[in-house]
Design a protein around this motif. Structure first.
Motif, PDB file in Angstrom:
ATOM      1  N   GLY A   6     -32.815  40.769 -22.393  1.00  0.00           N
ATOM      2  CA  GLY A   6     -32.206  42.084 -22.550  1.00  0.00           C
ATOM      3  C   GLY A   6     -31.033  42.136 -23.505  1.00  0.00           C
ATOM      4  N   ALA A   7     -30.846  41.087 -24.287  1.00  0.00           N
ATOM      5  CA  ALA A   7     -29.709  41.058 -25.211  1.00  0.00           C
ATOM      6  C   ALA A   7     -30.060  40.247 -26.453  1.00  0.00           C
ATOM      7  CB  ALA A   7     -28.490  40.438 -24.532  1.00  0.00           C
ATOM      8  N   ASP A  52     -25.743  43.612 -25.987  1.00  0.00           N
ATOM      9  CA  ASP A  52     -26.763  44.335 -25.247  1.00  0.00           C
ATOM     10  C   ASP A  52     -27.700  45.068 -26.218  1.00  0.00           C
ATOM     11  OD1 ASP A  52     -27.749  45.382 -22.630  1.00  0.00           O
ATOM     12  OD2 ASP A  52     -27.193  47.290 -23.569  1.00  0.00           O
ATOM     13  N   THR A  53     -29.004  45.052 -25.939  1.00  0.00           N
ATOM     14  CA  THR A  53     -29.972  45.690 -26.838  1.00  0.00           C
ATOM     15  C   THR A  53     -29.727  47.189 -26.964  1.00  0.00           C
ATOM     16  OG1 THR A  53     -31.548  45.796 -25.010  1.00  0.00           O
ATOM     17  CG2 THR A  53     -31.806  43.992 -26.566  1.00  0.00           C
ATOM     18  N   LYS A  54     -29.135  47.823 -25.947  1.00  0.00           N
ATOM     19  CA  LYS A  54     -28.813  49.256 -26.051  1.00  0.00           C
ATOM     20  C   LYS A  54     -27.761  49.475 -27.124  1.00  0.00           C
ATOM     21  CE  LYS A  54     -29.994  50.217 -21.275  1.00  0.00           C
ATOM     22  NZ  LYS A  54     -29.493  50.496 -19.934  1.00  0.00           N
ATOM     23  N   SER A  55     -26.797  48.567 -27.210  1.00  0.00           N
ATOM     24  CA  SER A  55     -25.764  48.659 -28.246  1.00  0.00           C
ATOM     25  C   SER A  55     -26.377  48.493 -29.630  1.00  0.00           C
ATOM     26  CB  SER A  55     -24.697  47.581 -28.039  1.00  0.00           C
ATOM     27  OG  SER A  55     -24.058  47.731 -26.809  1.00  0.00           O
ATOM     28  N   SER A  74     -29.488  49.213 -30.453  1.00  0.00           N
ATOM     29  CA  SER A  74     -30.243  50.439 -30.733  1.00  0.00           C
ATOM     30  C   SER A  74     -29.314  51.536 -31.224  1.00  0.00           C
ATOM     31  CB  SER A  74     -30.979  50.904 -29.477  1.00  0.00           C
ATOM     32  OG  SER A  74     -31.950  49.966 -29.108  1.00  0.00           O
ATOM     33  N   ALA A  75     -28.141  51.656 -30.600  1.00  0.00           N
ATOM     34  CA  ALA A  75     -27.171  52.662 -31.032  1.00  0.00           C
ATOM     35  C   ALA A  75     -26.687  52.372 -32.451  1.00  0.00           C
ATOM     36  CB  ALA A  75     -25.993  52.704 -30.060  1.00  0.00           C
TER      37      ALA A  75
END
Length: 185
Positions: free
Chosen positions: A48-49, A144-147, A149-150
């Motif tokens: 996840g990272a 983090d993969t969300k970061s 993506s952002a």
């Protein structure tokens, strides 16, 4: 009879040598620096990272904080390279021969590479730390993969806005050119 014993002894010695060589498993070299190292030091994977390892050798002042900051900076640099890297590369090759009686062949090869990374890593954090027997510190940094993506979304929006602005400038210049052409008639 003595000759036969010598031949048997030599045959026996060669047999032992061949058996000894044939039965050994292949030896692999393990760098003592990594003896007891956690797996992430060599394979920085975190579910996840995006993750990377940075390292720093023990400094003269034995300043733990400074060493940790250097290792973290190296890891962040590696993280940024995973996300975005501009690479410029140049390769030159030159060959020449002479046709003289003792002809020569000269060859020169040159390779130059430059990598530039410019990335903001908001949200990167230290996940783990390990110090080797020699005192080199290894730090596992994660993003983090969300970061990520952002970051990619922001980059895409910025590129779109830049392209859109450039297109508007092109249309304005084209319209100005058409106006100038009409006035010149």
């Amino acid at each position: 009879m003595l000759k036969t014993i010598k031949i048997l002894a030599a045959t026996f010695a060669v047999s032992l040598l061949l058996i000894g060589c044939g039965s050994k498993e292949p030896q692999t070299y393990v760098d003592p620096e990594f003896d007891g190292a956690p797996k992430w030091v060599m394979v920085p994977f975190v579910e996840g990272a995006i993750s990377e390892v940075g390292s720093a050798k023990r400094n003269a002042g034995n300043d733990f904080g400074f060493q940790r900051e250097e290792a973290m900076a190296n890891a962040r640099d590696n993280l940024a390279r995973q996300i975005s890297t501009k690479v410029k590369n140049m390769f030159k090759s030159y060959k020449t021969t002479t046709t003289a009686a003792d002809g020569t062949f000269d060859k020169t090869t040159e390779a130059v590479s430059k990598q530039i990374t410019n990335q903001t890593l908001a949200g990167s954090r230290q996940k783990d730390l390990w110090t080797s027997k020699s005192g080199t510190m290894y730090v596992l940094m994660v993003l983090d993969t969300k970061s990520v993506s952002a970051l990619m979304g922001d980059a895409a929006k910025s590129a779109y806005k830049n392209d859109q602005a450039a297109y508007q400038r092109f249309l304005a210049a084209q319209a100005q050119g058409e106006l100038d052409a009409e006035l010149a008639k």
